[in-house]
Design a protein around this motif. Structure first.
Motif: not given
Length: 473
Positions: A248-261, A287-300
């Motif tokens: 989970f930590v590895e996958d979450a780190s991988h998924e969070l890395r893309t929108p943050i980058s 583009a930043s707003q889309q990534e923030v929405e993606r981050l928001k959905m991912l965290v939820y």
């Protein structure tokens, strides 16, 4: 006492079992041997007393039943009869009313005892010079003589037998206690061997990791074997949970890395020169707003999945009609995706109700319908089928899209799994929806399975238990 208790608490369990078992057996042997010794001694004394009383009656009867005159001379002449009934270590004598000795017969007794007067009433035990004597005295009255018959018996045979019984009883008791201590130690060692194995396994787990397990004997079915089984099962769960957490930590780190980058790249772009270019500024903000929405959905979704896996889901025992929920979800998706065709086939012969919260069933259906739309590829048809098999309700959602390879069918319910990572990322998927749906269905003791042919279709079936038939009035 407190020192002894502290000392006992510091001992290993093996020694505690040995000491306590030996102590309990010691108390039992002392009680048993004491009672046994007392009973045997009392019985032997009673036998001696009964024997001497019977002999006294025999002598009295001899003198009282004589048909002729019985005087002093006849008493003296009766020594032959007295010798005949006299036993070893015994004195029988007759004295007159004034205490003068008339006749005395003794065997293996000191001569001074023949003339020693005694003050005894009826039956008495006395100790003379460390020796134990039993004295019985009764009057004798004939037509020519008045006096007393005295029987004095040395109880050295009784004392010898009593001592032998005492020695044998307590020697056997001491030997039994010693053997019980040795046996208790061996039994404790045998009983504690599995616990020692459990302790050794825990130490190995601490040193080497979660893969160590307690060795088990298939033929052993006692409580310790159950404890070992529970421990191994618990370690399996712990290892699985650890692996899932790690993944989970590895996958979450991988998924969070893309929108943050992506966000970092746009911010650097804006910071360098893009903030002065309206076109670049608008594009970067969008583009930043889309990534923030993606981050928001991912965290939820991560929080929702964590809540489900920690068993904090509120399982409601409401009864809902699943067909109505399915129809409502289809109506919503028809409005959201007017270019898709959603068909619903109801094979239920009569209305049913399922024990699940309506919002939870709706959430599961939305996840499955959303996946069906995302992966439909060139097809725009999604088929929904409701059925009941025995005491179960099933709903199937089938799409004609990219499908899932057979070797990956069991993986689609894992977190962050995507059939087509490029396509799903474009559509905003996080790979958590099916994991949430599966966990939610599992919490209601249901099941969710997938079947698919790659490149042709995918069918996911949800089965819910505890179906209640509704009688229409």
């Amino acid at each position: 006492m407190n020192r002894f208790q502290r000392y006992m608490k510091q001992l290993p369990i093996r020694w505690k079992i040995t000491i306590w078992s030996s102590l309990v057996l010691f108390v039992l042997f002392v009680a048993y041997n004491s009672v046994q010794y007392y009973v045997m001694r009392t019985w032997m004394i009673e036998q001696e007393e009964r024997n001497i009383q019977e002999k006294m009656k025999e002598i009295q009867a001899y003198f009282s039943e004589q048909p002729f005159f019985v005087g002093r001379s006849e008493i003296i002449n009766s020594s032959g009869f007295i010798e005949k009934i006299n036993e070893t270590n015994e004195l029988i004598r007759v004295i007159d009313k004034d205490g003068a000795l008339i006749v005395a017969v003794a065997t293996n007794l000191p001569r001074e005892l023949l003339i020693t007067p005694v003050e005894s009433e009826n039956l008495e035990h006395v100790k003379v010079n460390g020796k134990h004597y039993l004295i019985h005295r009764e009057p004798v009255i004939t037509n020519g003589f008045i006096g007393y018959i005295e029987i004095i018996r040395d109880l050295k045979n009784y004392e010898r037998l009593r001592g032998l019984i005492f020695l044998v009883t307590w020697s056997a008791g001491a030997g039994a206690i010693l053997l019980s201590g040795v046996g208790g130690m061996l039994i404790a060692k045998q009983l504690l061997a599995p616990i020692q194995a459990l302790t050794d396994t825990m130490k190995r787990i601490k040193m080497r990791g979660f893969k160590e397990r307690v060795p088990q004997d298939k033929n052993q079915k006692d409580e310790i074997a159950d404890l070992s089984n529970v421990f191994n099962e618990m370690m399996d769960d712990v290892e699985m949970s650890f692996q899932k957490q790690k993944q989970f930590v590895e996958d979450a780190s991988h998924e969070l890395r893309t929108p943050i980058s992506i966000l970092e790249g746009h911010l650097k772009l804006l910071n360098r020169w893009g903030k002065n270019d309206p076109e670049v500024l608008e594009e970067s903000l969008k583009a930043s707003q889309q990534e923030v929405e993606r981050l928001k959905m991912l965290v939820y979704e991560l929080l929702e999945l964590t809540r489900l896996e920690s068993d904090r889901l509120e399982v409601v025992e409401d009864l809902v009609e699943p067909v109505h929920v399915v129809e409502d979800v289809i109506k919503k998706f028809t409005l959201l995706h007017p270019d898709f065709t959603f068909t619903f086939t109801n094979h239920l012969k009569e209305p049913v109700k399922v024990a699940i919260a309506e919002r939870h069933l709706e959430q599961v259906l939305i996840i499955l319908m959303d996946n069906a739309v995302k992966y439909s590829s060139h097809s725009t048809t999604v088929e929904v089928t409701a059925n009941n098999e025995g005491n179960q309700f099933t709903v199937s959602i089938k799409d004609y899209g990219i499908g899932v390879p057979q070797e990956d069918l069991q993986k689609i319910f894992d977190r962050f799994y995507r059939v087509d990572k490029a396509r799903s990322r474009e559509k905003g998927g996080q790979g958590l929806g099916l994991s949430i749906a599966k966990r939610m269905v599992d919490n209601y003791n249901g099941s969710i399975v997938a079947d698919s042919v790659e490149g042709e279709w995918t069918n996911i079936t949800v089965t819910l238990n505890a179906v209640h038939q509704v009688n229409e009035t």
